[in-house]
Design a protein around this motif. Structure first.
Motif, mmCIF file in Angstrom:
data_model
loop_
_atom_site.group_PDB
_atom_site.id
_atom_site.type_symbol
_atom_site.label_atom_id
_atom_site.label_comp_id
_atom_site.label_asym_id
_atom_site.label_seq_id
_atom_site.Cartn_x
_atom_site.Cartn_y
_atom_site.Cartn_z
ATOM 1 N N VAL A 36 0.864 -1.179 0.000
ATOM 2 C CA VAL A 36 0.000 0.000 0.000
ATOM 3 C C VAL A 36 0.898 1.226 0.000
ATOM 4 C CG1 VAL A 36 -1.765 1.285 1.281
ATOM 5 C CG2 VAL A 36 -1.826 -1.220 1.235
ATOM 6 N N GLY A 37 0.562 2.192 -0.830
ATOM 7 C CA GLY A 37 1.300 3.443 -0.884
ATOM 8 C C GLY A 37 0.464 4.552 -0.278
ATOM 9 N N TYR A 38 1.092 5.370 0.535
ATOM 10 C CA TYR A 38 0.421 6.530 1.139
ATOM 11 C C TYR A 38 1.041 7.792 0.572
ATOM 12 C CZ TYR A 38 -1.729 3.384 4.457
ATOM 13 O OH TYR A 38 -2.470 2.377 5.027
ATOM 14 N N ARG A 39 0.208 8.671 0.056
ATOM 15 C CA ARG A 39 0.666 9.961 -0.456
ATOM 16 C C ARG A 39 0.024 11.058 0.387
ATOM 17 N NH1 ARG A 39 -0.240 9.601 -5.944
ATOM 18 N NH2 ARG A 39 1.844 8.710 -6.074
ATOM 19 N N ILE A 40 0.865 11.900 0.976
ATOM 20 C CA ILE A 40 0.400 13.011 1.795
ATOM 21 C C ILE A 40 0.677 14.282 1.000
ATOM 22 C CG2 ILE A 40 0.593 14.226 3.995
ATOM 23 C CD1 ILE A 40 2.052 10.804 3.859
ATOM 24 N N SER A 41 -0.390 14.921 0.528
ATOM 25 C CA SER A 41 -0.265 16.166 -0.234
ATOM 26 C C SER A 41 -0.391 17.332 0.719
ATOM 27 C CB SER A 41 -1.359 16.250 -1.298
ATOM 28 O OG SER A 41 -1.249 15.164 -2.195
ATOM 29 N N TYR A 42 0.394 18.373 0.486
ATOM 30 C CA TYR A 42 0.313 19.580 1.303
ATOM 31 C C TYR A 42 0.148 20.791 0.399
ATOM 32 C CZ TYR A 42 5.287 19.943 0.079
ATOM 33 O OH TYR A 42 6.467 20.013 -0.610
ATOM 34 N N GLU A 43 -0.533 21.807 0.938
ATOM 35 C CA GLU A 43 -0.729 23.059 0.207
ATOM 36 C C GLU A 43 -0.767 24.198 1.203
ATOM 37 O OE1 GLU A 43 -3.738 25.318 -2.910
ATOM 38 O OE2 GLU A 43 -4.373 23.448 -1.972
ATOM 39 N N VAL A 54 4.514 14.102 -0.293
ATOM 40 C CA VAL A 54 5.488 13.143 0.213
ATOM 41 C C VAL A 54 4.780 11.788 0.206
ATOM 42 C CG1 VAL A 54 6.717 14.863 1.595
ATOM 43 C CG2 VAL A 54 4.856 13.554 2.639
ATOM 44 N N GLU A 55 5.555 10.715 0.255
ATOM 45 C CA GLU A 55 4.904 9.401 0.188
ATOM 46 C C GLU A 55 5.787 8.329 0.807
ATOM 47 O OE1 GLU A 55 6.046 7.987 -4.287
ATOM 48 O OE2 GLU A 55 4.357 9.349 -4.084
ATOM 49 N N PHE A 56 5.143 7.190 1.083
ATOM 50 C CA PHE A 56 5.849 6.006 1.561
ATOM 51 C C PHE A 56 5.004 4.783 1.262
ATOM 52 C CE2 PHE A 56 3.136 7.103 5.076
ATOM 53 C CZ PHE A 56 2.843 5.929 5.745
ATOM 54 N N GLN A 57 5.638 3.605 1.388
ATOM 55 C CA GLN A 57 4.948 2.350 1.123
ATOM 56 C C GLN A 57 5.062 1.417 2.322
ATOM 57 O OE1 GLN A 57 6.366 0.515 -2.490
ATOM 58 N NE2 GLN A 57 6.417 2.479 -3.570
ATOM 59 N N VAL A 58 4.052 0.587 2.481
ATOM 60 C CA VAL A 58 4.049 -0.452 3.515
ATOM 61 C C VAL A 58 3.574 -1.755 2.896
ATOM 62 C CG1 VAL A 58 3.595 1.176 5.406
ATOM 63 C CG2 VAL A 58 1.671 0.041 4.281
#
Length: 153
Positions: free
Chosen positions: A54-61, A146-150
């Motif tokens: 699973v990939g998590y993408r955290i978008s910021y603005e 930013v992102e990461f995978q688990v």
């Protein structure tokens, strides 16, 4: 169960800025390409089973009118998953890790754990939290991710 919540810190908080975060989860599917190569594709996470990535993408603005300085994004590795080594990414960010629930952070090469009275270099399965520090100010209306995978246990 630890929830997947990204925490945002402003250090120092001199400028009044508002940075919003949005977290998305994707299933990482293996795709066989026409040329015989194999690649990974991030797709909608409709069904996740043990063993899946699973990939998590955290978008910021920065939705504020002032530049946001000292932006730090903290994210725990979700329960019942294991961090995939070297998968944390974020252009222009400094990435550090914790193996103690987020109390102490260090670069992956410097992160250690104490197990059974012995200190050893931390492994991917030891990672409990990931931190991205943005050394450059985030301009008003600017955004990034930013992102990461688990891997699901």
């Amino acid at each position: 169960m630890r929830s997947l919540i990204a925490a945002l810190l402003f250090l120092p908080a001199f400028a009044i800025a508002q940075v919003t975060l949005t977290t998305e989860a994707f299933k990482i599917a293996v795709v066989n390409n026409a040329d015989g190569t194999v690649s990974e594709q991030w797709i909608a996470a409709e069904e996740i089973v043990p063993g899946d990535k699973v990939g998590y993408r955290i978008s910021y603005e920065n939705t504020g009118a002032q530049p946001a300085t000292g932006v730090v994004i903290n994210n725990p590795v979700p329960d019942n998953t294991q961090y995939v080594a070297n998968s944390a990414a974020g252009a222009g960010s400094d990435i550090t890790y914790s193996a103690d629930g987020g109390d102490n952070f260090a670069a992956s090469a410097d992160l250690v754990v104490n197990k059974n009275g012995k200190t050893r270099k931390a492994r991917a399965e030891d990672i409990t939290d990931i931190r991205w520090t943005l050394p450059e100010a985030v301009a008003p209306k600017a955004s990034g991710s930013v992102e990461f995978q688990v891997r699901v246990k």
